[in-house]
Design an enzyme around this catalytic site. Structure first.
Site, PDB file in Angstrom:
ATOM      1  N   ARG A 289       0.817  -1.279   0.377  1.00  0.00           N
ATOM      2  CA  ARG A 289      -0.082  -0.018   0.071  1.00  0.00           C
ATOM      3  C   ARG A 289       0.815   1.625   0.420  1.00  0.00           C
ATOM      4  O   ARG A 289       1.807   1.161   1.005  1.00  0.00           O
ATOM      5  CB  ARG A 289      -1.200  -0.142   1.351  1.00  0.00           C
ATOM      6  N   GLU A 318      -3.329   7.641  -5.939  1.00  0.00           N
ATOM      7  CA  GLU A 318      -3.616   6.636  -7.402  1.00  0.00           C
ATOM      8  C   GLU A 318      -4.548   7.237  -8.252  1.00  0.00           C
ATOM      9  O   GLU A 318      -5.494   7.396  -8.046  1.00  0.00           O
ATOM     10  CB  GLU A 318      -3.396   5.575  -7.127  1.00  0.00           C
ATOM     11  N   HIS A 337      -0.079   0.006 -10.284  1.00  0.00           N
ATOM     12  CA  HIS A 337      -0.575  -0.523  -9.607  1.00  0.00           C
ATOM     13  C   HIS A 337      -0.886  -2.427  -9.630  1.00  0.00           C
ATOM     14  O   HIS A 337      -1.989  -2.505  -9.930  1.00  0.00           O
ATOM     15  CB  HIS A 337      -1.455  -0.096  -8.414  1.00  0.00           C
TER      16      HIS A 337
END
Length: 601
Positions: A289, A318, A337
């Site tokens: 994370r 993000e 990601h």
């Protein structure tokens, strides 16, 4: 006074998690509850709708609001009518939801309170195809009797493989040299890398992904250490990994791979202070994370040469802003990601969430349930302050644990004048488990999954009841939590048996801490607590109080417990605001104070 003991099902390796919640008995459980209401145990009060088990002749309707793998959709279609409607606006979702029994989302659909209200009581299950459930209003789901499940395991291998991919790409400057060649350059001397063999990798978080990364790193010839307060030592040793403390891990590693959840305890855990403890030239990989790294501090560490390189798949925001200096840093490898982005993982997530949703609609207990359950109104009304006490005792106890050995054995003692059949401790046990696990985990622990969550982490919890003489007007006299076979950050919390021991009770509806180790105290469990072990002498309360006062920290409660006059004593101080590091340092410098610890309640 007599004692009755029982062992939590999570500690029994022969007990299946499916039978755990369904086998719990209570004199309050007089209503049969259905598949749609798994979070609700016991009798529902009249403010909540009463569910009826769905007839298998009538197919339920499942709304899938974001793209799901074909294998998952096929499973859903065997059981239900499936409506695949993607890119719905909030208004469109609110309109559709009243016709649906279940909803499956990924991260792009906001399942707000309005969604549950618009369902008019029909929505029974929300499935999140992935791990994080930030986009689901859990409180609203629970209030409306809706179970929320996720898919936490299917991404494991994909995330581990991406972590290794970033590790190797970073070590050999793959991304930077690729860009250089495509720009028409040939800079062999500029992109000399480093070897992995013989280097020390610290895996921070030894759960499913972390342990898979460790296995693969061992195959690359790396020496692997790990830090995780709940990882069983035998499981780590089976992989050839040594469990160590947090400070030892970050200070001895050549490479650090992050696999910890984002919790209040891990938020920005890699900050200026901890970067300063690392070996110069350390390399960092993050596929966990973004928030576990203070990105500004990482940028400073890169510029100072403390961190030689970083490979980041996740970011605090993000997508990161286009002007993000960290993304554009020449020693940073960045991916968008991609940890779960393999075809196999996406299919696995689809199957896992489909099975969880269908199982919940059938009435099976979902081990991946993440929202807190409802309990009978009469039980909750009486146990409410003890529920708060139980969670806070667990939360305080785990903060006292030091070292890398991990929490494995916990004993909970309840003292009550009520007969065992008249005291339902399910909620209390679940809340103690919640307090022990949630500060260092992304798992949401509740009555539905507490035993499962404990068993997953090798956490053995035993319960003991002390039967007291007298009138059973209140359900409990006190609750005691003991953690065995661990080191303590606060030596005075160690009892005669060598365990960390805390005891508490409820006074006037407010939870109080009443014992730390062998020392009697009395402090309200509100705000936060400072515990000090000191030489018992005049003026100590005034000295510590003055320091806090000068730092504008309000003291809500203060209590001193001692063995004998002028011997050792423990002072427990309740504070409304977190003291600064400087204030804590000044407290520690008071000559008569031998040790102290700050605990968040």
């Amino acid at each position: 006074m007599s004692t009755v003991s029982s062992t939590l099902l999570a500690a029994n390796p022969t007990t299946t998690t499916t039978s755990t919640a369904l086998s719990w008995k209570s004199k309050f459980q007089t209503t049969t509850f259905a598949a749609a209401s798994l979070p609700q145990l016991g009798r529902l009060n009249t403010s909540h709708r009463r569910f009826v088990v769905m007839s298998m002749d009538a197919k339920p309707t499942i709304l899938v609001s974001e793209k799901l793998g074909e294998a998952g959709l096929n499973l859903l279609k065997e059981f239900a009518n499936v409506d695949c409607s993607y890119n719905l606006s909030p208004e469109e979702l609110n309109t559709k939801i009243s016709l649906c029994d279940a909803l499956i989302v990924r991260s792009g659909t906001k399942v707000s309170r309005e969604v549950f209200e618009s369902s008019a009581g029909r929505l029974k299950v929300v499935g999140r195809a992935g791990v994080g459930i930030d986009n689901v209003d859990l409180a609203a789901a629970t209030e409306h009797g809706c179970l929320v499940v996720n898919a936490p395991t299917a991404n494991t291998v994909a995330a581990a493989e991406h972590g290794i991919a970033l590790l190797t790409a970073m070590a050999r400057n793959v991304a930077q040299s690729d860009a250089s060649v495509k720009a028409g350059k040939w800079e062999r001397n500029k992109y000399v890398g480093v070897s992995l063999v013989g280097k020390t990798l610290a895996v921070m978080g030894f759960g499913k992904v972390g342990s898979e990364v460790a296995r693969r790193a061992k195959g690359l010839g790396m020496h692997v250490i790990a830090h995780d307060p709940y990882a069983p030592a035998d499981r780590a040793h089976a992989v050839g990994v040594n469990l160590v403390s947090f400070d030892e891990a970050i200070s001895t590693a050549d490479f650090i791979s992050l696999h910890m959840p984002l919790t209040p305890a891990t938020n920005k855990i890699l900050n200026d202070e901890n970067f300063a403890k690392m070996k110069k030239g350390v390399r960092i990989v993050n596929v966990a994370r973004g928030g576990v790294i203070d990105e500004d501090a990482l940028l400073r560490a890169l510029d100072a040469g403390i961190v030689a390189q970083a490979a980041l798949d996740v970011f605090t925001v993000e997508p990161p802003p286009k002007e993000n200096k960290l993304v554009h840093h020449h020693n940073v490898t960045a991916t968008p990601h991609l940890g779960a982005s393999t075809m196999e993982a996406q299919e696995g997530v689809a199957i896992e969430i489909a099975e969880a949703v269908v199982g919940a609609l059938k009435g099976e207990l979902a081990s991946t349930a993440v929202n807190a359950p409802m309990v009978p109104a009469e039980v909750l009304a009486e146990l409410k302050p003890y529920v708060v006490l139980a969670e806070k005792l667990g939360r305080l106890a785990v903060q006292l644990v030091a070292g890398g050995s991990g929490v494995k054995s916990v004993k909970v003692t309840y003292a009550s004048a009520r007969a065992p059949d008249d005291l339902d401790t399910r909620v209390l046990r679940a809340m103690i488990t919640k307090g022990l696990i949630e500060p260092v985990s992304s798992v949401f622990v509740n009555l539905v999954n507490a035993d499962f969550a404990a068993k997953q982490r090798g956490l053995r919890i035993t319960e003991e009841r002390i039967l007291l003489d007298g009138s059973p007007e209140s359900p409990l006299e006190f609750v005691q939590v003991q953690i065995a076979n661990v080191e303590s950050k606060f030596a005075a919390a160690i009892s005669e048996s060598g365990d960390i021991k805390l005891e508490g009770c409820v006074k006037g509806g407010v939870p109080h801490l009443t014992k730390v180790g062998a020392f009697e105290v009395d402090v309200s469990l509100e705000g936060s607590i400072i515990l000090c072990r000191q030489v018992d002498q005049p003026g100590m309360i005034g000295k510590v109080g003055s320091i806090l006062g000068e730092e504008n920290v309000n003291v809500s409660f203060m209590s001193v417990g001692r063995i004998a006059p002028r011997k050792h004593a423990v002072m427990a101080i309740g504070v409304d605001e977190p003291p600064s590091k400087e204030a804590l340092k000044r407290i520690g410098e008071v000559p008569a104070i031998e040790e102290f610890v700050y605990l968040k309640v």
